[in-house]
Design an enzyme around this catalytic site. Structure first.
Site, PDB file in Angstrom:
ATOM      1  N   GLU A 160     -19.306  25.148  11.937  1.00 38.44           N
ATOM      2  CA  GLU A 160     -18.689  23.835  11.897  1.00 38.44           C
ATOM      3  C   GLU A 160     -17.562  23.924  10.858  1.00 38.44           C
ATOM      4  OE1 GLU A 160     -21.446  20.690  11.025  1.00 38.44           O
ATOM      5  OE2 GLU A 160     -19.867  19.167  11.194  1.00 38.44           O
ATOM      6  N   ARG A 196     -33.168  32.763   7.819  1.00 38.45           N
ATOM      7  CA  ARG A 196     -31.935  32.709   7.030  1.00 38.45           C
ATOM      8  C   ARG A 196     -31.936  33.799   5.967  1.00 38.45           C
ATOM      9  NH1 ARG A 196     -29.626  27.512   7.704  1.00 38.45           N
ATOM     10  NH2 ARG A 196     -28.123  27.674   6.039  1.00 38.45           N
ATOM     11  N   LYS A 235     -23.684  24.584   1.716  1.00 40.54           N
ATOM     12  CA  LYS A 235     -22.275  24.177   1.619  1.00 40.54           C
ATOM     13  C   LYS A 235     -22.113  23.005   0.657  1.00 40.54           C
ATOM     14  CE  LYS A 235     -20.782  25.230   6.234  1.00 40.54           C
ATOM     15  NZ  LYS A 235     -20.762  24.595   7.545  1.00 40.54           N
TER      16      LYS A 235
HETATM   17  P1  ATP Z   1     -24.913  25.187   5.465  1.00 44.09           P
HETATM   18  O1  ATP Z   1     -26.340  24.801   5.646  1.00 44.09           O
HETATM   19  O2  ATP Z   1     -24.617  26.053   4.303  1.00 44.09           O
HETATM   20  O3  ATP Z   1     -23.961  24.025   5.565  1.00 44.09           O
HETATM   21  P2  ATP Z   1     -24.691  25.611   8.202  1.00 44.09           P
HETATM   22  O4  ATP Z   1     -25.770  26.336   8.879  1.00 44.09           O
HETATM   23  O5  ATP Z   1     -24.744  24.137   8.301  1.00 44.09           O
HETATM   24  O6  ATP Z   1     -24.597  26.104   6.720  1.00 44.09           O
HETATM   25  P3  ATP Z   1     -22.721  26.195  10.138  1.00 44.09           P
HETATM   26  O7  ATP Z   1     -21.242  26.151  10.030  1.00 44.09           O
HETATM   27  O8  ATP Z   1     -23.393  25.265  11.047  1.00 44.09           O
HETATM   28  O9  ATP Z   1     -23.258  26.026   8.671  1.00 44.09           O
HETATM   29  O10 ATP Z   1     -23.221  27.686  10.398  1.00 44.09           O
HETATM   30  C1  ATP Z   1     -22.685  28.563  11.336  1.00 44.09           C
HETATM   31  C2  ATP Z   1     -23.722  29.596  11.661  1.00 44.09           C
HETATM   32  O11 ATP Z   1     -24.103  30.341  10.509  1.00 44.09           O
HETATM   33  C3  ATP Z   1     -24.975  28.954  12.212  1.00 44.09           C
HETATM   34  O12 ATP Z   1     -25.335  29.660  13.382  1.00 44.09           O
HETATM   35  C4  ATP Z   1     -25.985  29.137  11.114  1.00 44.09           C
HETATM   36  O13 ATP Z   1     -27.271  29.249  11.632  1.00 44.09           O
HETATM   37  C5  ATP Z   1     -25.509  30.411  10.426  1.00 44.09           C
HETATM   38  N1  ATP Z   1     -25.943  30.462   9.035  1.00 44.09           N
HETATM   39  C6  ATP Z   1     -25.648  29.572   8.062  1.00 44.09           C
HETATM   40  N2  ATP Z   1     -26.263  29.902   6.907  1.00 44.09           N
HETATM   41  C7  ATP Z   1     -26.971  31.038   7.161  1.00 44.09           C
HETATM   42  C8  ATP Z   1     -27.835  31.880   6.370  1.00 44.09           C
HETATM   43  N3  ATP Z   1     -28.076  31.615   5.088  1.00 44.09           N
HETATM   44  N4  ATP Z   1     -28.371  32.974   6.954  1.00 44.09           N
HETATM   45  C9  ATP Z   1     -28.101  33.245   8.241  1.00 44.09           C
HETATM   46  N5  ATP Z   1     -27.326  32.504   9.034  1.00 44.09           N
HETATM   47  C10 ATP Z   1     -26.756  31.408   8.517  1.00 44.09           C
END
Ligand code: ATP
Ligand code: MG
Length: 601
Positions: free
Chosen positions: A68, A303, A313
């Site tokens: 996103e 994760r 984030k």
């Molecule tokens: P945050 O929780 O930090 O805002 P998010 O998952 O909301 O991260 P997205 O932009 O939706 O952020 O993430 C893009 C992709 O990265 C998603 O498929 C998510 O599952 C993956 N991702 C995010 N954080 C991790 C992590 N710590 N380990 C593995 N994959 C991750």
């Protein structure tokens, strides 16, 4: 195994193929069973009819990285990028970069650009079979509305006008089933009308939502008539003011995958409970002829968390907005831009990600693992150089006596890298005064100290043997100058130079040709391995010494270092010329990591 021979749109990691993991197992079984071989691909994302008009999909599998665009990518995203692009590479597939930009309020072009740059920098691209596979979920808004319409017509969705509180109360909880909305049994015709009203802009935000009609008593709360659309009078960065209803993430995401012919939709564990809904939605849309089978399948993995690091984030944004760090690319930040500026190489991040595999539990990786990957990458590559980070002058009091004048200069040489003769020789000069590390001198040596102390001889590395005679101090007792005599005929590389035996060798740079530099010595940002564990406020465990700035002296060759050039400063660790502040006349280096693991496991 397939991944021994990387092809496709991502760099291989020839030295160390990624470890086997359950996702690889699934893909290998699928490939063997031919699960995906009959899929057709219409050369771009689209509905069932679009793909049915295309040839067989040239991609054996399709994965996607779907950020996103509401912030900068961090090390957890790097994990997901390496996993998705890596699987596509290893199995003859294609990985799409897809901006999940369905939320109009939080998304910005700045983040889109930064994400593209970060993924590229990590070494991946989305060009395969001659086309770019970079997509925006907002380009699918028309299809999403059409699909919602079809669900309404099939009696599978309804416009709910309960208040938000009533909706929440009627959802029930883990132990109590939900209660049907009074709007649940509206006719398709009425729902069509009310959904049109939602889209017309005449209804205020919060007045209604479109919901799927599944089962308010389902033990899986995600199946209790999940919301598909909400009203938002917001301007979207791509579609402007065209829409005032926007799809919910849970509705949009499966559709995005399906339109893009994704085979393996890999996400993190928290989406596990969403899988039945993911399948329910896509099955219905396929039943209605809007999508083709086989449909994408969702798989969840744990994760990646790194010790001494926060990856949410929101928390990263707070570190920036509260001025705790100097920006999203502060070298202490676990953002991809921060790690890049710190000096981490793309290969080291990929090695960390590949080495950490994929499993069904969230993992905490020791920060030292990332540092180890960096050392492995740079050990065989980075040119060596001498640098004095905590300088004190060493004056060779008999220089004029031995060489005729205090201005005399002896040219010294050293290999840029012992194992890489092609990098050539470094040149620097020894004169009557040099800079040495303050802690290479002790007025009274501790047991086992073999460096400079009165009466002891050491070798100035690649230079000559000197014999310490004493020091000068200021009123406070601080050493201001170390004194020594040079021992004639001991220059490294000349016959007989080794006749004088010494126990210690120290690094140094010549006072007349050294380059002054600012060096940032970074350390972990937090003092606790899990800074936000148990809901703790990470501000309570900030490391006050996470950044120390020193004025250092570097060997003269480093005057020509370019931004992002990396070196091993002998005895000190790996350093990079800062990609923002470094300039020819004013060098700025960041310490990436020390030579040995200092983190303790
Ligand atoms: P945050 O929780 O930090 O805002 P998010 O998952 O909301 O991260 P997205 O932009 O939706 O952020 O993430 C893009 C992709 O990265 C998603 O498929 C998510 O599952 C993956 N991702 C995010 N954080 C991790 C992590 N710590 N380990 C593995 N994959 C991750
Ligand atoms: Mg998220």
């Amino acid at each position: 195994m397939a991944h021994d021979n990387p092809t496709g749109n991502a760099p291989g990691n020839a030295a160390k193929p990624a470890a086997a993991n359950f996702l690889r197992g699934i893909i290998e079984r699928d490939l063997e069973a031919g699960t995906w071989t009959q899929r057709q691909w219409g050369a771009s994302p689209g509905d069932g009819a679009h793909h049915a008009a295309g040839p067989l999909d040239p991609a054996k599998i399709r994965t996607r990285f779907p950020p996103e665009p509401n912030g900068y990518l961090h090390v957890g995203h790097a994990k997901s990028i390496c996993l998705n692009f890596g699987l596509a590479r290893d199995y003859g597939g294609v990985c799409h970069l897809r901006f999940d930009d369905t939320n109009p309020e939080k998304e910005e072009q700045e983040y889109v650009d930064a994400i593209i740059e970060a993924v590229r920098w990590l070494g991946f691209d989305w060009n395969a079979n001659g086309t770019e596979h970079l997509f925006y979920a907002s380009n699918y808004f028309d299809f999403m509305l059409r699909a919602a319409q079809a669900l309404i017509d099939a009696g599978l969705a309804y416009v709910d006008e309960q208040s938000a509180e009533a909706m929440r109360a009627n959802r029930g909880d883990f132990t109590t089933p939900g209660t049907n909305s009074p709007f649940r049994d509206r006719s398709p015709a009425e729902n069509r009308q009310r959904f049109a009203d939602m889209q017309s802009g005449s209804m205020p935000e919060g007045a209604a939502v479109l919901r799927a009609k599944i089962d308010m008593a389902s033990p899986n709360i995600n199946l209790r008539d999940p919301a598909l659309y909400r009203i938002k009078h917001a301007t979207h960065h791509n579609t402007g003011d065209r829409f005032c209803v926007y799809p919910m993430y849970a509705y949009a995401h499966p559709i995005e995958d399906a339109l893009e012919n994704i085979t393996h939709s890999i996400c993190t564990l928290e989406f596990e409970d969403q899988r039945p809904w993911y399948d329910w939605l896509l099955e219905r849309l396929a039943d209605m002829g809007l999508l083709n089978r086989p449909l994408p399948k969702q798989y969840e993995f744990g994760r990646l968390n790194l010790s001494y690091v926060v990856t949410s984030k929101r928390k990263l944004r707070e570190l920036v907005s509260e001025g705790i760090v100097e920006g999203w690319d502060d070298p202490r930040m676990p953002t991809i831009f921060g790690m890049r500026r710190r000096g981490y190489t793309p290969a080291s991040i990929r090695a960390m990600a590949d080495g950490s595999g994929a499993s069904k539990t969230n993992i905490w990786l020791d920060y030292g693992v990332l540092e180890g990957c960096l050392r492995n990458d740079l050990e065989g590559q980075a040119p060596r150089a001498m640098a004095v980070l905590d300088p004190v002058p060493l004056v060779l009091t008999n220089w004029a006596e031995v060489f005729g004048s205090d201005g005399h200069i002896e040219t010294c040489q050293a290999p840029a890298h012992l194992q890489r003769p092609e990098l050539g020789q470094r040149q620097f000069a020894l004169g009557a005064a040099v800079w040495i590390e303050r802690d290479d001198f002790a007025e009274v040596p501790a047991k086992g100290f073999f460096r400079l102390f009165p009466g002891n001889k050491v070798r100035l590395k690649y230079g000559m043997v000197v014999e310490c005679t004493g020091c000068e101090k200021d009123a406070a007792g601080q050493v201001t100058k170390v004194l020594a005599r040079v021992v004639p005929d001991t220059r490294s590389g000349t016959p007989g130079a080794d006749a004088v035996k010494v126990k210690g060798t120290i690094t140094w740079v010549g006072a007349h040709d050294a380059v002054p530099a600012t060096v940032n010595l970074y350390d972990r940002l937090f003092t606790e391995a899990q800074p936000d564990a148990g809901g703790r406020d990470f501000r309570e465990v900030l490391n006050p010494a996470s950044k120390r700035v020193v004025q250092a002296w570097l060997e003269p060759g480093l005057a020509s270092a370019q931004r992002e050039d990396r070196f091993q400063f002998e005895r000190h660790g790996y350093f990079v010329a800062d990609r923002v502040q470094h300039a020819a006349g004013a060098p700025v280096f960041n310490r990436i990591t020390t030579l040995k693991d200092s983190w303790g496991t």
